[in-house]
Design a protein around this motif. Sequence first.
Motif, PDB file in Angstrom:
ATOM      1  N   ARG A 164       0.839  -1.063  -0.044  1.00  0.00           N
ATOM      2  CA  ARG A 164       0.121  -0.060  -0.026  1.00  0.00           C
ATOM      3  C   ARG A 164       0.827   1.538  -0.038  1.00  0.00           C
ATOM      4  N   ALA A 165       1.982   1.252   0.667  1.00  0.00           N
ATOM      5  CA  ALA A 165       2.645   2.534   0.686  1.00  0.00           C
ATOM      6  C   ALA A 165       4.147   2.587   0.393  1.00  0.00           C
ATOM      7  N   GLY A 166       4.480   1.154   0.034  1.00  0.00           N
ATOM      8  CA  GLY A 166       5.800   1.191  -0.781  1.00  0.00           C
ATOM      9  C   GLY A 166       7.001   0.880   0.237  1.00  0.00           C
ATOM     10  N   ASP A 167       8.288   0.862  -0.100  1.00  0.00           N
ATOM     11  CA  ASP A 167       9.357   0.788   0.661  1.00  0.00           C
ATOM     12  C   ASP A 167      10.017   2.075   1.350  1.00  0.00           C
ATOM     13  N   ALA A 168       9.549   3.016   0.787  1.00  0.00           N
ATOM     14  CA  ALA A 168      10.016   4.341   1.595  1.00  0.00           C
ATOM     15  C   ALA A 168       9.698   4.324   2.982  1.00  0.00           C
ATOM     16  N   VAL A 169      10.895   5.118   3.978  1.00  0.00           N
ATOM     17  CA  VAL A 169      10.392   5.694   5.135  1.00  0.00           C
ATOM     18  C   VAL A 169      10.538   6.889   4.860  1.00  0.00           C
ATOM     19  N   THR A 170       9.098   7.610   5.318  1.00  0.00           N
ATOM     20  CA  THR A 170       9.212   9.199   5.118  1.00  0.00           C
ATOM     21  C   THR A 170       9.415   9.635   6.566  1.00  0.00           C
ATOM     22  N   TYR A 171       9.501  11.222   6.126  1.00  0.00           N
ATOM     23  CA  TYR A 171       9.550  11.970   7.453  1.00  0.00           C
ATOM     24  C   TYR A 171       9.525  13.424   6.917  1.00  0.00           C
ATOM     25  N   VAL A 172       9.082  14.139   7.882  1.00  0.00           N
ATOM     26  CA  VAL A 172       8.580  15.757   7.610  1.00  0.00           C
ATOM     27  C   VAL A 172       9.686  16.561   8.434  1.00  0.00           C
ATOM     28  N   ARG A 173      10.217  17.558   7.566  1.00  0.00           N
ATOM     29  CA  ARG A 173      11.097  18.681   8.349  1.00  0.00           C
ATOM     30  C   ARG A 173      10.063  19.585   9.216  1.00  0.00           C
TER      31      ARG A 173
ATOM     32  N   ASP B  94      19.083   0.595   7.933  1.00  0.00           N
ATOM     33  CA  ASP B  94      19.397  -0.691   8.634  1.00  0.00           C
ATOM     34  C   ASP B  94      18.151  -1.882   8.277  1.00  0.00           C
ATOM     35  N   LEU B  95      17.024  -1.169   7.833  1.00  0.00           N
ATOM     36  CA  LEU B  95      16.307  -2.229   7.618  1.00  0.00           C
ATOM     37  C   LEU B  95      16.059  -2.404   5.997  1.00  0.00           C
ATOM     38  N   GLY B  96      17.205  -1.844   5.328  1.00  0.00           N
ATOM     39  CA  GLY B  96      17.150  -2.069   3.780  1.00  0.00           C
ATOM     40  C   GLY B  96      16.257  -1.247   3.158  1.00  0.00           C
ATOM     41  N   ARG B  97      15.814  -0.117   3.854  1.00  0.00           N
ATOM     42  CA  ARG B  97      14.744   0.874   3.223  1.00  0.00           C
ATOM     43  C   ARG B  97      15.577   2.427   2.890  1.00  0.00           C
ATOM     44  N   THR B  98      14.822   3.071   2.275  1.00  0.00           N
ATOM     45  CA  THR B  98      15.248   4.710   1.820  1.00  0.00           C
ATOM     46  C   THR B  98      14.697   5.576   2.751  1.00  0.00           C
ATOM     47  N   LEU B  99      15.321   6.482   3.281  1.00  0.00           N
ATOM     48  CA  LEU B  99      14.502   7.361   3.950  1.00  0.00           C
ATOM     49  C   LEU B  99      14.038   8.443   3.092  1.00  0.00           C
ATOM     50  N   ARG B 100      13.195   9.044   3.129  1.00  0.00           N
ATOM     51  CA  ARG B 100      12.541  10.180   2.000  1.00  0.00           C
ATOM     52  C   ARG B 100      11.955  11.099   2.717  1.00  0.00           C
ATOM     53  N   ARG B 101      12.502  12.532   2.493  1.00  0.00           N
ATOM     54  CA  ARG B 101      11.652  13.637   2.997  1.00  0.00           C
ATOM     55  C   ARG B 101      10.367  13.765   2.461  1.00  0.00           C
TER      56      ARG B 101
ATOM     57  N   ASP C  99       6.095   5.626   8.084  1.00  0.00           N
ATOM     58  CA  ASP C  99       6.620   7.019   8.358  1.00  0.00           C
ATOM     59  C   ASP C  99       7.011   7.490   9.840  1.00  0.00           C
ATOM     60  N   LEU C 100       8.086   8.109  10.155  1.00  0.00           N
ATOM     61  CA  LEU C 100       8.816   8.399  11.187  1.00  0.00           C
ATOM     62  C   LEU C 100       8.373   9.943  11.690  1.00  0.00           C
ATOM     63  N   GLY C 101       7.480  10.348  11.199  1.00  0.00           N
ATOM     64  CA  GLY C 101       6.955  11.661  11.751  1.00  0.00           C
ATOM     65  C   GLY C 101       7.970  12.703  11.560  1.00  0.00           C
ATOM     66  N   GLY C 102       8.009  13.731  12.469  1.00  0.00           N
ATOM     67  CA  GLY C 102       8.708  14.787  11.977  1.00  0.00           C
ATOM     68  C   GLY C 102      10.240  14.886  13.024  1.00  0.00           C
ATOM     69  N   THR C 103      10.966  15.909  12.371  1.00  0.00           N
ATOM     70  CA  THR C 103      12.234  16.230  13.025  1.00  0.00           C
ATOM     71  C   THR C 103      12.053  17.069  14.676  1.00  0.00           C
ATOM     72  N   MET C 104      10.727  17.600  14.638  1.00  0.00           N
ATOM     73  CA  MET C 104      10.485  18.219  15.784  1.00  0.00           C
ATOM     74  C   MET C 104      11.693  19.130  16.578  1.00  0.00           C
ATOM     75  N   PHE C 105      11.737  20.186  16.268  1.00  0.00           N
ATOM     76  CA  PHE C 105      12.723  21.099  16.779  1.00  0.00           C
ATOM     77  C   PHE C 105      12.273  21.606  18.106  1.00  0.00           C
ATOM     78  N   GLU C 106      11.165  21.440  18.485  1.00  0.00           N
ATOM     79  CA  GLU C 106      10.630  21.941  19.808  1.00  0.00           C
ATOM     80  C   GLU C 106       9.330  21.266  20.202  1.00  0.00           C
ATOM     81  N   GLU C 107       9.380  20.548  21.323  1.00  0.00           N
ATOM     82  CA  GLU C 107       8.184  19.485  21.580  1.00  0.00           C
ATOM     83  C   GLU C 107       8.152  19.570  23.249  1.00  0.00           C
ATOM     84  N   SER C 108       6.980  20.051  23.834  1.00  0.00           N
ATOM     85  CA  SER C 108       6.907  20.321  24.999  1.00  0.00           C
ATOM     86  C   SER C 108       5.868  19.525  25.684  1.00  0.00           C
ATOM     87  N   ILE C 109       5.009  18.864  24.828  1.00  0.00           N
ATOM     88  CA  ILE C 109       3.831  18.317  25.416  1.00  0.00           C
ATOM     89  C   ILE C 109       4.236  16.910  26.031  1.00  0.00           C
TER      90      ILE C 109
END
Length: 362
Positions: free
Chosen positions: A48-57, A347-354, A314-324
């Motif tokens: 459904r989502a392919g092999d990329a591991v995504t994240y957002v800055r 390490d899982l044989g996958r590619t990180l994509r922004r 998906d790994l979510g965000g880089t989160m420069f500030e997080e207080s909650i």
Amino acid sequence: MDRPLTTLLDDVKNGHRLTGDEALQLFRTRDRQVWAIAAAADEVREQRAGDAVTYVRNQNINVTNLCVNACGFCGFSKKPGDEGIYFHDRAAIQAKAAQAHERGVSEICTVSGLHPDFTAQSYIDVYRWIREAAPGVHLHAGNPMEVAYAAHKSHMRTVEVLDAMKAAGLGSMCGTAAEILVDDVRHTICREKIKTKEWVRIITEAHGLGIKTTATIMYGHCESDADRVAHLSILRDIQDETQGFSEFVPLSFIHMNTPLFRQGNARAGATGREDLLMVAVARLFLDNFKNIQVSWVKEGIKMAQLGLIAGGNDLGGTMFEESISKGAGAMNTDYLDPAEMERVAEDLGRTLRRRTTLYELL
Ligand code: SF4
């Protein structure tokens, strides 16, 4: 009688839509068959989502920690007279937004306490200030509780508040304040929050206005497996109707500094088995969601990595500030360098994509 697990998992991989009872059977698995469920979810993720591991800055801006509510799971909010209250004014918010812009983030999130003096205009002002100081950055902000609060304070309808927020630059809304969408549980953990029906209505209104939202669950406190299934069923039904959810984000309860845990009304968070199964069962049950995030903020990067081979993409965000989460006692809440995300993905044989907030690959 329960269907044999291997038959059930094969059926799901071939397009069978899990029933609530079948999802319950999966959540109740306690032995090595957990790995079989995770493996099936990983296969479905691949399809459904392919092999990329995504994240957002991205960067969070928490405007204030003063809040009229007192949710039992919250270690972040303060009451008047408490130590450590903050309330950022326009200059401070714009300085943070400008800093985020300079860092090259594509998304700014704001979530805050429900300040006693806030009205709908307060949220609209904050959104405008951020858009002014960080032009072009996607604003991922608000949640159904904030919309309901703003509407109540300003004698508006929630749909009017959403419309005004969109006009002020809201790009997408957080699907938080969902916690567990079962009113009995909500009564224990966040009794002043909107009820399930209102959460669903506001989310559906947002989708109707073209405002995409995330979908979340907060689990590992006092909810049952059946409550988790009821929650996922509501999300799946909404998605069938609107297609307005961009992703599902399971949020593992951080118990340490919360009244709910200290008063003995919650267990000490989810176990590793539960964290894995939450991602895997969600992947198998939510057949109309493409994206499932694993939260390194809540689970730590090692557990999050395992989630990536249990249905997460998906790994979510880089989160420069997080207080909650930090307020509630989480240890992993500061910035996560994309280089570390890359190490974990490779390490899982996958590619990180922004990606952007709405999952366009960059
Ligand atoms: S979870 Fe949100 S609404 Fe509840 S007390 Fe904390 S800041 Fe306030």
